[in-house]
Design an enzyme around this catalytic site. Structure first.
Site, mmCIF file in Angstrom:
data_model
loop_
_atom_site.group_PDB
_atom_site.id
_atom_site.type_symbol
_atom_site.label_atom_id
_atom_site.label_comp_id
_atom_site.label_asym_id
_atom_site.label_seq_id
_atom_site.Cartn_x
_atom_site.Cartn_y
_atom_site.Cartn_z
ATOM 1 N N HIS A 222 0.735 -1.095 0.166
ATOM 2 C CA HIS A 222 0.141 -0.165 -0.030
ATOM 3 C C HIS A 222 0.790 1.325 -0.135
ATOM 4 O O HIS A 222 0.410 2.351 0.629
ATOM 5 C CB HIS A 222 -0.958 -0.065 1.326
ATOM 6 C CG HIS A 222 -1.859 -1.052 1.167
ATOM 7 N ND1 HIS A 222 -3.025 -1.203 0.279
ATOM 8 C CD2 HIS A 222 -2.005 -2.341 2.032
ATOM 9 C CE1 HIS A 222 -3.707 -2.426 0.869
ATOM 10 N NE2 HIS A 222 -3.085 -2.645 1.363
ATOM 11 N N VAL A 229 1.818 7.124 1.361
ATOM 12 C CA VAL A 229 0.989 5.981 1.868
ATOM 13 C C VAL A 229 -0.516 5.810 1.459
ATOM 14 O O VAL A 229 -0.961 6.916 1.888
ATOM 15 C CB VAL A 229 1.111 5.869 3.532
ATOM 16 C CG1 VAL A 229 0.399 4.587 4.076
ATOM 17 C CG2 VAL A 229 2.626 6.076 3.873
ATOM 18 N N CYS A 230 -0.913 4.863 0.980
ATOM 19 C CA CYS A 230 -2.234 4.737 0.366
ATOM 20 C C CYS A 230 -3.242 4.153 1.397
ATOM 21 O O CYS A 230 -3.445 3.073 1.818
ATOM 22 C CB CYS A 230 -2.274 3.738 -0.630
ATOM 23 S SG CYS A 230 -3.940 3.721 -1.470
ATOM 24 N N MET A 231 -3.659 5.283 2.329
ATOM 25 C CA MET A 231 -4.452 4.942 3.440
ATOM 26 C C MET A 231 -5.526 6.009 3.338
ATOM 27 O O MET A 231 -5.165 7.025 3.446
ATOM 28 C CB MET A 231 -3.672 4.962 4.751
ATOM 29 C CG MET A 231 -3.159 3.700 5.043
ATOM 30 S SD MET A 231 -2.083 3.657 6.610
ATOM 31 C CE MET A 231 -3.463 3.396 7.646
ATOM 32 N N MET A 283 -3.699 9.689 -5.871
ATOM 33 C CA MET A 283 -4.690 8.537 -5.120
ATOM 34 C C MET A 283 -5.855 8.949 -4.424
ATOM 35 O O MET A 283 -6.943 8.264 -4.454
ATOM 36 C CB MET A 283 -3.582 8.059 -4.101
ATOM 37 C CG MET A 283 -4.285 6.936 -2.917
ATOM 38 S SD MET A 283 -3.451 7.203 -1.424
ATOM 39 C CE MET A 283 -3.922 8.445 -0.608
#
Length: 289
Positions: A222, A229-231, A283
């Site tokens: 992720h 950070v893909c959150m 993103m």
């Protein structure tokens, strides 16, 4: 007729609190969009109902019902200015918000209703200066982290050059994972280095957290192609002022493991802040966050 003769001839509408004859109460309640009326043993003294005032259990001032907020779990009553001020003040030094009278933790619904929105739009990535609210909260966050023995949990965090608004975060101890095998093949610095930048509106807006080194293989752990950070947790739509940095860091660490993170050993270059920002914005657009 006497008062005794009138004892059972009046009912109070629970929706508008107006007295009604027992012969008209049901049609009146229907018009008020309620299902049931509450019967009183004696009639009101006059046909004009005086609005009920409720005391705030913090400032003792009296307010109308629509100005009072009742907490879910303990049912204590406060005027909105008092309870919102309490929540805002608590958020500056702690992430645990409780009732000011009984210390029962606020429910999720209470938190959503009472936590203030971001006071202003800020530059999330390069704050020009700090604020008292962010400084107090960041000091509390660091103390909580230091007291929790983070090394045992596989991370460390500290300000860069004593700047509370810029942290370096190290993640390590990924035992029995492919990521651990990749890290062990590195000649030095067998940890993942992250950089966190906090806006002056923190904790009402999230920090920007990105990986500096080493680089990751695309679509693993992720981590975006630019190192952000893909959150959703780290976006404005997913962030909550009640989040602790300890929980955020541990969530990132867990996400690396669950996302099957692997290192790109062919690329030795550090991620740059600019490519991380571009990847982060892309993103957010793609996920609708």
């Amino acid at each position: 007729p006497s008062l005794c003769q009138m004892d059972d001839e009046y009912e109070l509408c629970p929706h508008c609190s107006e007295p009604q004859s027992i012969y008209e109460i049901f049609s009146h309640v229907d018009s008020c969009n309620t299902k049931k009326a509450k019967t009183y043993s004696s009639p009101p003294n006059s046909l004009e109902q005086v609005p009920t005032l409720i005391s705030c259990q913090k400032c003792d001032s009296k307010f109308s019902n629509d100005q009072i907020y009742i907490l879910d779990d303990c049912s204590h009553r406060f005027c909105r200015p008092c309870i919102q001020e309490h929540v805002s003040a608590t958020l500056m030094t702690s992430t645990t918000i409780t009732c000011p009278r009984c210390d029962v933790a606020l429910s999720v619904r209470d938190m959503k209703d009472l936590i203030p929105k971001s006071p202003q739009k800020s530059d999330q990535f390069t704050p020009k200066k700090g604020s008292s609210q962010a400084t107090h909260r960041l000091k509390a966050e660091l103390k909580q982290i230091y007291d929790s023995k983070p090394e045992i949990q596989g991370y460390s965090a500290a300000p860069i050059d004593d700047n509370l608004y810029n942290w370096k975060i190290k993640l390590f101890g990924f035992d029995s994972t492919e990521l651990d095998n990749d890290l062990n093949r590195l000649k030095k610095k067998k940890y993942i280095l992250l950089h966190a930048v906090f806006p002056q509106s923190f904790p009402f807006e999230p920090p920007f957290i990105r990986v500096i080194r080493p680089r990751f293989q695309f679509r693993t752990g992720h981590v975006t192609i630019g190192g952000s950070v893909c959150m959703e947790l780290l976006t404005k739509s997913g962030w909550s002022p009640a989040n602790t940095m300890e929980a955020v860091i541990l969530s990132i660490r867990l996400q690396l493991i669950e996302g099957g993170a692997r290192l790109d050993r062919a690329n030795k270059q550090d991620y740059t802040e600019q490519e991380a920002k571009v990847a982060f914005d892309r993103m957010v657009r793609e996920h609708g966050w």
